[in-house]
Design a protein around this motif. Structure first.
Motif, short mmCIF file in Angstrom:
data_model
loop_
_atom_site.label_atom_id
_atom_site.label_comp_id
_atom_site.label_asym_id
_atom_site.label_seq_id
_atom_site.Cartn_x
_atom_site.Cartn_y
_atom_site.Cartn_z
N TYR A 52 0.85 -1.19 0.00
CA TYR A 52 0.00 0.00 0.00
C TYR A 52 0.88 1.24 0.00
O TYR A 52 2.06 1.20 0.36
N GLU A 53 0.26 2.35 -0.40
CA GLU A 53 0.95 3.64 -0.44
C GLU A 53 0.70 4.41 0.85
O GLU A 53 -0.22 4.10 1.61
N ASP A 54 1.50 5.44 1.06
CA ASP A 54 1.36 6.31 2.22
C ASP A 54 -0.04 6.92 2.22
O ASP A 54 -0.48 7.49 1.21
N GLY A 55 -0.76 6.79 3.34
CA GLY A 55 -2.09 7.38 3.47
C GLY A 55 -3.19 6.62 2.76
O GLY A 55 -4.30 7.15 2.59
N ALA A 56 -2.92 5.39 2.32
CA ALA A 56 -3.93 4.62 1.59
C ALA A 56 -5.15 4.34 2.46
O ALA A 56 -6.27 4.22 1.96
N PHE A 57 -4.94 4.21 3.78
CA PHE A 57 -6.06 3.96 4.69
C PHE A 57 -5.62 4.36 6.09
O PHE A 57 -4.43 4.59 6.35
N THR A 58 -6.58 4.48 6.99
CA THR A 58 -6.28 4.86 8.36
C THR A 58 -5.35 3.83 9.01
O THR A 58 -5.62 2.64 8.97
N GLY A 59 -4.27 4.31 9.56
CA GLY A 59 -3.32 3.41 10.21
C GLY A 59 -2.22 2.92 9.28
O GLY A 59 -1.35 2.17 9.71
N ALA A 60 -2.25 3.36 8.01
CA ALA A 60 -1.21 2.93 7.07
C ALA A 60 0.15 3.49 7.49
O ALA A 60 0.25 4.62 7.97
N ARG A 61 1.19 2.69 7.32
CA ARG A 61 2.54 3.11 7.69
C ARG A 61 2.99 4.28 6.82
O ARG A 61 2.75 4.30 5.61
N ARG A 62 3.65 5.24 7.45
CA ARG A 62 4.16 6.39 6.70
C ARG A 62 5.19 5.90 5.67
O ARG A 62 6.08 5.13 5.99
N GLY A 63 5.02 6.36 4.44
CA GLY A 63 5.93 5.93 3.37
C GLY A 63 5.43 4.70 2.63
O GLY A 63 6.02 4.29 1.63
N GLY A 64 4.34 4.08 3.13
CA GLY A 64 3.80 2.91 2.46
C GLY A 64 4.56 1.65 2.83
O GLY A 64 5.44 1.63 3.68
N LYS A 65 4.19 0.57 2.16
CA LYS A 65 4.78 -0.73 2.47
C LYS A 65 4.76 -1.63 1.25
O LYS A 65 3.77 -1.67 0.51
N SER A 66 5.85 -2.35 1.04
CA SER A 66 5.91 -3.32 -0.06
C SER A 66 5.04 -4.53 0.27
O SER A 66 4.97 -4.96 1.42
N GLY A 67 4.40 -5.06 -0.75
CA GLY A 67 3.59 -6.26 -0.56
C GLY A 67 4.45 -7.51 -0.66
O GLY A 67 5.63 -7.48 -1.04
N LEU A 68 3.86 -8.66 -0.32
CA LEU A 68 4.59 -9.92 -0.33
C LEU A 68 5.01 -10.33 -1.73
O LEU A 68 6.05 -10.98 -1.90
N PHE A 69 4.23 -9.95 -2.74
CA PHE A 69 4.63 -10.27 -4.12
C PHE A 69 5.89 -9.50 -4.50
O PHE A 69 6.77 -10.04 -5.18
N GLU A 70 6.00 -8.26 -4.06
CA GLU A 70 7.22 -7.50 -4.33
C GLU A 70 8.41 -8.09 -3.60
O GLU A 70 9.52 -8.17 -4.14
N LEU A 71 8.18 -8.53 -2.35
CA LEU A 71 9.27 -9.12 -1.58
C LEU A 71 9.73 -10.44 -2.18
O LEU A 71 10.89 -10.84 -2.02
N MET A 100 1.98 -10.47 -14.43
CA MET A 100 3.12 -10.36 -13.51
C MET A 100 3.38 -8.89 -13.15
O MET A 100 4.52 -8.43 -13.12
N ARG A 101 2.30 -8.20 -12.82
CA ARG A 101 2.38 -6.81 -12.36
C ARG A 101 1.49 -6.64 -11.14
O ARG A 101 0.42 -7.23 -11.07
N VAL A 102 1.97 -5.84 -10.19
CA VAL A 102 1.19 -5.60 -8.98
C VAL A 102 0.94 -4.11 -8.84
O VAL A 102 1.74 -3.28 -9.28
N GLN A 103 -0.19 -3.81 -8.21
CA GLN A 103 -0.56 -2.42 -7.97
C GLN A 103 -0.89 -2.27 -6.50
O GLN A 103 -1.79 -2.93 -5.98
N ARG A 104 -0.11 -1.43 -5.80
CA ARG A 104 -0.33 -1.25 -4.38
C ARG A 104 -1.69 -0.59 -4.11
O ARG A 104 -2.20 0.17 -4.95
N VAL A 105 -2.24 -0.86 -2.94
CA VAL A 105 -3.49 -0.22 -2.53
C VAL A 105 -3.24 1.29 -2.43
O VAL A 105 -2.28 1.72 -1.78
#
Length: 454
Positions: free
Chosen positions: A221-240, A269-274
């Motif tokens: 998800y991206e920064d501010g995607a939802f309440t409680g989202a980590r600042r700066g966003g977060k990589s998903g498991l597919f990216e990892l 084979m493409r992902v789109q963050r929330v």
């Protein structure tokens, strides 16, 4: 406390002094009567410190970590176990009950043998060899490549050959089979046999992640995607898992609204963050696992049909343990040896005990077998695992007589083995069907029903 005639006591003390091993004698209530010089030398304790003291008191004071004498008084049979003495030595103690005319235990005579040096030498030998008996049943499926797969039955050997064939390719694989049958072990083997073995292997239990969080966990998800989202966003498991492998366990539990996004990953084979408009390319090998009938979920409208066909490009069914009895013996030996070595406890299974374990139908599959072997090694005080040490539901097999599988189940199993043998001997489906005296389409239907892809 038992009163022993002074003359008898002196004669007994004289006799046990000749024994090269330590000898320890207690009465029917657990109080120390006699010890010999060999035991004094072995333990570093004087007999004056021991005679008259109760074994429970010696355990509580830390002189020994456990008492075979108390165990014999409880079970009224010969018992053996490993014991740690206060001076750091390890000994094997074997207690034998002595009964009076009324059938009560009057004495427990215990022999004590030092195995400290033996354990040290054994450890050094294991270290020098670099290999242990744990490896003797492992099935090697690639040059110098160890996968920890144990396959003795024809069914499992066929599966091993199949994963060796498909592992080098990025094809999506669906692993199906009952809980505890070894789907994760198969997934590990596929990853290890692929050219992605040095890249990440991410395992996701789709049923363990709350439905509201699964999308953001998988795709990020991206920064501010939802309440409680980590600042700066977060990589998903597919990216990892990029350049590696991802295992989607319990794939049948994935929410319907997430399925469309997962399908897009499988196709492009493409992902789109929330919360993002940006699309990121990934290179991930997808392995799915389930203990459910996914076709049934498709018919119920709980799983997208197009997603199902994307997931099961290669469909591998791992049968329950009861359908591959040849694996039971080697799995028992493997896990029992594993836990004996891990915990450094020298135990063995009596032949009658193993016979009962072979006859058991193992509804919990490999996981149940593995857990029971650990339980027997760590919780049974005796050095020999007897049938009465087994759980009651397995002990009952002694009185039930040999277990007989239903005739229909046996016939299906035999039919499957005959068909697979014919396929191994003939180069085509049609040639195998002719040899079996059946129509080609009937053979294909049976293979689909068994989820077999030779």
């Amino acid at each position: 406390m038992l009163i022993v005639d002074d003359f008898l006591k002196s004669r007994l003390a004289e006799v046990i002094e000749w024994f090269p091993d330590g000898v320890y004698v207690v009465d029917g209530e657990g109080y120390t009567l006699l010890v010999n010089s060999a035991y004094e030398q072995l333990s570093g304790a004087r007999r004056a410190e021991l005679i008259g003291r109760h074994m429970a008191e010696l355990v509580e004071s830390g002189f020994i970590n456990c008492s075979v004498s108390l165990l014999v008084l409880q079970t009224k049979r010969m018992e053996s176990l490993m014991q740690n003495l206060r001076n750091g030595k390890q000994v094997i103690v074997t207690g034998n009950p002595v009964f009076n005319q009324q059938g009560d235990v009057e004495l427990v005579v215990t022999s004590v043998r030092d195995i400290t040096e033996l354990n040290r030498i054994t450890a050094e030998l294991d270290k020098a060899r670099g290999l242990s008996a744990l490896n003797r049943h492992r099935y090697h499926v690639a040059d110098a490549q160890e996968t920890n797969l144990i396959a003795e039955s024809p069914i499992m050997k066929d599966i091993v050959e199949q994963i060796r064939q498909v592992a080098p390719y990025p094809t999506s694989i669906l692993l199906s089979g009952p809980s505890g049958c070894g789907k994760e072990v198969i997934a590990n083997a596929i990853h290890q046999l692929s050219n992605r073995r040095n890249q990440p292997f991410i395992k996701v239990n789709c049923a363990a992640i709350p439905e509201a969080l699964l999308e953001s966990e998988l795709f990020g998800y991206e920064d501010g995607a939802f309440t409680g989202a980590r600042r700066g966003g977060k990589s998903g498991l597919f990216e990892l898992a990029d350049k590696g492998t991802i295992l989607l366990d319990e794939i049948g539990e994935i929410p319907f609204q997430v399925q469309a996004k997962l399908l897009r990953v499988l196709q492009d084979m493409r992902v789109q963050r929330v919360g993002s408009m940006q699309v990121r390319s990934v290179d991930v090998r997808i392995i799915s696992a389930t203990n459910q009938d996914l076709r049934s979920l498709v018919e119920q409208g709980r799983l997208r049909e197009d997603l199902y066909y994307r997931l099961q490009v290669v469909d591998i069914r791992i049968p329950p343990l009861r359908e591959r009895p040849e694996d039971i013996e080697v799995l028992i030996d493997f896990f029992f040896d594993h836990y004996r070595t891990t915990y450094r406890i020298d135990k063995r299974l009596r032949a009658e005990t193993k016979s009962l374990l072979f006859r058991y139908h193992w509804p919990g599959n490999v996981r149940e077998l593995k857990n029971l072997m650990e339980n027997l090694v760590v919780s049974v005080p005796s050095l020999v695992i007897e049938p009465y040490h087994l759980p009651p539901h397995i002990q009952r097999l002694q009185s039930d007589g040999p277990t007989v599988r239903p005739l229909r189940e046996q016939l299906k199993s035999m039919e499957r083995e005959i068909v697979l043998t014919a396929l191994r001997q003939h180069r085509t489906y049609r040639a195998a069907a002719r040899a079996l005296g059946m129509d080609h389409s009937t053979l294909v239907k049976k293979l689909k029903q068994w989820n077999v892809k030779p």
